[in-house]
Write an enzyme that holds these catalytic residues in place. Structure first.
Site, PDB file in Angstrom:
ATOM      1  CD  GLU A 159      -2.917  -0.803   0.346  1.00  0.00           C
ATOM      2  OE1 GLU A 159      -4.221  -0.548   0.504  1.00  0.00           O
ATOM      3  OE2 GLU A 159      -2.598  -0.979  -0.975  1.00  0.00           O
TER       4      GLU A 159
ATOM      5  CB  THR B 105      -5.451   5.805  -3.366  1.00  0.00           C
ATOM      6  OG1 THR B 105      -6.186   5.074  -3.647  1.00  0.00           O
ATOM      7  CG2 THR B 105      -5.249   6.036  -1.734  1.00  0.00           C
TER       8      THR B 105
END
Length: 309
Positions: A131, A184
């Site tokens: 991530e 994101t």
């Protein structure tokens, strides 16, 4: 020892309104598959990616599958080689945990090849490194529910402390994915850098209320707690139809709605499948009025998480 393992990891809803970076839950059926194969030469190599439109990197230090596996192998001390094939079932930039599902499936497959030296909770530590590569922040609210299934609380990040929460019977989720893409990293860039004491207090109360509602199977308490004063006020401006949808679902009897992860997918929680289906219809009507196509998915909370196929 097996030579090749294929695994599946589900889509997820992160944040769940008030739980920015600390709450998430898994979705049924939607997800990614990864096949990992042992090879004689050392090192990791991505040999195939399908379903991404040619956009994901094959470089081992940039692909979330290989970054996650490498973190695990470094910890384990394995010096052999592996080949990775990724089959994307989730759209990129959707807010449904696409990068997390890839990393989770890759870890489950690679861990199985090694003889399962780590349990799922331990694998979360390696998945967050993927991530970090994908969006610049090592958050676990997608990778933890994708690996573990169910509703998950990230109590702390230093060290990582992951807690599974109960899921009330009859709780359904409708995902509405408008045909938009939000990175994101871009969605994080619009967030406020500082919070007022008032907002911090409101958000803390809603997090506590939502978790209490899950433990007590209190749908009314869950509904009252699905409010976000941190991320939603700025991120919602990037999603056409967001507030129109919220008004529409209130008339149907849904518990509440919010942005799934960083968006643009919107999640709606409902007290029954019937209401969840009505939400899907209402959502399609709202987005049709503003000229946007939308995909609708209805699911109970997936308690299984990632698994070997």
């Amino acid at each position: 020892m097996k030579k090749s393992v294929r695994a599946f990891a589900p889509a997820t809803v992160a944040n769940v309104s008030c739980g920015f970076d600390i709450l998430g839950f898994a979705i049924d059926e939607l997800g990614d598959q990864v096949e990992v194969t042992l090879r004689d030469e050392p090192g990791l190599r991505v040999v195939l990616i399908e379903g991404d439109g040619g956009r994901l990197p094959y470089e081992a230090d940039k692909n979330t599958c290989t970054v996650a596996i490498q973190a695990m192998l470094d910890h384990h001390g394995f010096e052999g080689g592996m080949e990775i094939s990724l089959y994307k079932g989730l759209p990129l930039g959707s807010g449904m945990g696409s990068s997390a599902a890839s990393a989770a499936a890759a870890l489950i497959a690679a861990n199985t090849l090694l003889g399962d030296p780590y349990d799922k909770k331990e694998l979360v530590n390696f998945a967050v490194e993927a991530e970090r590569i994908a969006c610049g922040a090592a958050h676990a609210d997608n990778v933890a529910p994708s690996l573990l299934g169910g509703f998950v609380l990230i109590r702390d990040y230093h060290p990582l402390d992951v807690i599974k929460l109960p899921v009330p019977k009859g709780l359904y989720c409708t995902l509405l994915h408008p045909h938009l893409e939000l990175n994101t990293s871009d969605s994080r860039s619009v967030l406020k850098k500082q919070l007022s004491l008032k907002d911090a207090t409101i958000q803390s109360g809603n997090i506590a209320g939502l978790i209490s509602g899950l433990y007590q199977s209190d749908f009314e308490l869950i509904s009252r707690s699905l409010k976000d004063v941190i991320a939603e006020p700025t991120r919602a401006l990037l999603i056409p139809g967001f507030y129109e949808l919220r008004i529409a679902i209130q008339r149907i009897g849904a518990l509440g709605s919010g942005i799934s992860g960083s968006g643009p997918t919107i999640f709606v929680l409902s007290p029954s499948r019937k209401v969840a289906e009505e939400v899907a219809i209402a959502g399609q009507e709202v987005f049709a009025q503003i000229g946007l196509e939308v995909d609708a998915f209805i699911s109970e909370v997936n308690d299984k998480g990632a698994y070997v196929i």
